[in-house]
Scaffold this motif. Structure first.
Motif, PDB file in Angstrom:
ATOM      1  N   CYS A 147       0.804  -1.225   0.000  1.00  0.00           N
ATOM      2  CA  CYS A 147       0.000   0.000   0.000  1.00  0.00           C
ATOM      3  C   CYS A 147       0.833   1.269   0.000  1.00  0.00           C
ATOM      4  O   CYS A 147       0.348   2.334  -0.383  1.00  0.00           O
ATOM      5  N   ALA A 148       2.104   1.183   0.428  1.00  0.00           N
ATOM      6  CA  ALA A 148       2.965   2.369   0.510  1.00  0.00           C
ATOM      7  C   ALA A 148       3.979   2.425  -0.630  1.00  0.00           C
ATOM      8  O   ALA A 148       4.957   3.165  -0.548  1.00  0.00           O
ATOM      9  N   ASP A 149       3.751   1.680  -1.686  1.00  0.00           N
ATOM     10  CA  ASP A 149       4.657   1.631  -2.835  1.00  0.00           C
ATOM     11  C   ASP A 149       4.853   3.038  -3.407  1.00  0.00           C
ATOM     12  O   ASP A 149       3.901   3.674  -3.871  1.00  0.00           O
ATOM     13  N   VAL A 189       1.194  12.334   2.512  1.00  0.00           N
ATOM     14  CA  VAL A 189       1.496  11.172   3.342  1.00  0.00           C
ATOM     15  C   VAL A 189       0.236  10.653   4.010  1.00  0.00           C
ATOM     16  O   VAL A 189       0.045   9.442   4.154  1.00  0.00           O
ATOM     17  N   THR A 190      -0.641  11.549   4.412  1.00  0.00           N
ATOM     18  CA  THR A 190      -1.872  11.121   5.093  1.00  0.00           C
ATOM     19  C   THR A 190      -2.710  10.223   4.197  1.00  0.00           C
ATOM     20  O   THR A 190      -3.367   9.301   4.692  1.00  0.00           O
ATOM     21  N   ALA A 191      -2.674  10.464   2.895  1.00  0.00           N
ATOM     22  CA  ALA A 191      -3.432   9.624   1.974  1.00  0.00           C
ATOM     23  C   ALA A 191      -2.865   8.207   1.950  1.00  0.00           C
ATOM     24  O   ALA A 191      -3.615   7.217   1.876  1.00  0.00           O
ATOM     25  N   VAL A 192      -1.535   8.105   2.017  1.00  0.00           N
ATOM     26  CA  VAL A 192      -0.890   6.793   2.049  1.00  0.00           C
ATOM     27  C   VAL A 192      -1.253   6.055   3.332  1.00  0.00           C
ATOM     28  O   VAL A 192      -1.592   4.868   3.321  1.00  0.00           O
ATOM     29  N   VAL A 193      -1.198   6.773   4.440  1.00  0.00           N
ATOM     30  CA  VAL A 193      -1.544   6.168   5.733  1.00  0.00           C
ATOM     31  C   VAL A 193      -2.981   5.683   5.727  1.00  0.00           C
ATOM     32  O   VAL A 193      -3.281   4.569   6.173  1.00  0.00           O
ATOM     33  N   ASP A 194      -3.885   6.503   5.207  1.00  0.00           N
ATOM     34  CA  ASP A 194      -5.295   6.106   5.149  1.00  0.00           C
ATOM     35  C   ASP A 194      -5.474   4.862   4.282  1.00  0.00           C
ATOM     36  O   ASP A 194      -6.250   3.961   4.634  1.00  0.00           O
ATOM     37  N   ASN A 209      -5.547  -2.768   6.081  1.00  0.00           N
ATOM     38  CA  ASN A 209      -4.982  -3.435   7.263  1.00  0.00           C
ATOM     39  C   ASN A 209      -3.497  -3.791   7.094  1.00  0.00           C
ATOM     40  O   ASN A 209      -3.052  -4.846   7.520  1.00  0.00           O
ATOM     41  N   GLU A 210      -2.713  -2.888   6.482  1.00  0.00           N
ATOM     42  CA  GLU A 210      -1.286  -3.128   6.316  1.00  0.00           C
ATOM     43  C   GLU A 210      -0.444  -2.292   7.268  1.00  0.00           C
ATOM     44  O   GLU A 210       0.784  -2.372   7.242  1.00  0.00           O
ATOM     45  N   LEU A 211      -1.078  -1.494   8.136  1.00  0.00           N
ATOM     46  CA  LEU A 211      -0.314  -0.725   9.109  1.00  0.00           C
ATOM     47  C   LEU A 211       0.023  -1.605  10.314  1.00  0.00           C
ATOM     48  O   LEU A 211      -0.861  -2.244  10.887  1.00  0.00           O
ATOM     49  N   PRO A 212       1.277  -1.665  10.718  1.00  0.00           N
ATOM     50  CA  PRO A 212       1.632  -2.453  11.902  1.00  0.00           C
ATOM     51  C   PRO A 212       1.099  -1.804  13.173  1.00  0.00           C
ATOM     52  O   PRO A 212       0.942  -0.586  13.240  1.00  0.00           O
TER      53      PRO A 212
END
Length: 208
Positions: A162-164, A174-179, A185-188
């Protein structure tokens, strides 16, 4: 502080190949867990290369050994499936001189093994930082919240998932990537963990 003078550049000697086992044999009950991850992907092997990355995490190693943590470490590449964890227990008992000598041995052992891991060729293409952080969660779970530390050295050029960065538009938020990563469900989950991210050549970026 453990005395790490002597040896080759950065204090890295060439201890016996079984130094991880020999250090662990003298360790006591750990204070917490520190996970150290070093990026070994192709994009990190420029000027200074792997030595810069191991040097970047050295302060975190020293702090972990002074606390008496179990230090779990590995290099990572394009998939978490290739991560090979090693573990060094650094809580020592005995007189102050004995403890300092044992700590110094642990630091040398950690640096030598981390450098070997960082210099190893990547087994998978691309860079999966989030996958490595997910893998770290399992190791960190051995300690209660507040006794968990994560030290990461990477150039941050994630090229998978998702953060490619290849899918980011110039000036993308960056907030768009985080969202997006949260949505899939790829955020640790690193709550209760003190996180320190190093980009060699820049100042470290602390996160909690």
């Amino acid at each position: 502080s453990p005395d790490t003078r002597g040896g080759t550049a950065m204090g890295i000697d060439a201890p016996p190949a079984d130094c991880v086992q020999s250090v662990a044999a003298t360790a006591a009950e750990p204070a917490g867990v520190t996970v150290v991850l070093v990026d070994r992907t192709a994009s990190t092997h420029g000027t200074g290369g792997s030595r810069d990355y191991v040097a970047a995490v050295r302060p975190g190693l020293l702090e972990a050994v002074e606390r008496g943590d179990t230090v779990v470490f590995a290099a990572f590449d394009g998939t978490a499936a290739t991560i090979q964890w090693k573990k060094v227990h650094t809580a020592f008992e005995g007189g102050s001189d004995e403890v300092l000598l044992a700590q110094a041995d642990a630091v040398r052992c950690l640096q030598q093994n981390l450098l070997a891991a960082a210099q190893s060729l990547p087994e998978a293409a691309n860079t999966d930082v989030l996958g490595a952080l997910h893998a770290a969660q399992t190791q960190l779970a051995a300690a209660p919240e507040g006794d968990r530390h994560l030290v990461l050295a990477t150039d941050g050029l994630t090229t998978t998932g998702c953060a490619d960065i290849n899918n980011l538009s110039p000036g993308g938020q960056v907030t768009a990537v985080v969202d997006r990563c949260r949505h899939v469900n790829e955020l640790p989950e690193l709550s209760g963990t003190a996180v320190l991210v190093h980009h060699p050549g820049r100042l470290p970026a602390p996160r909690h």
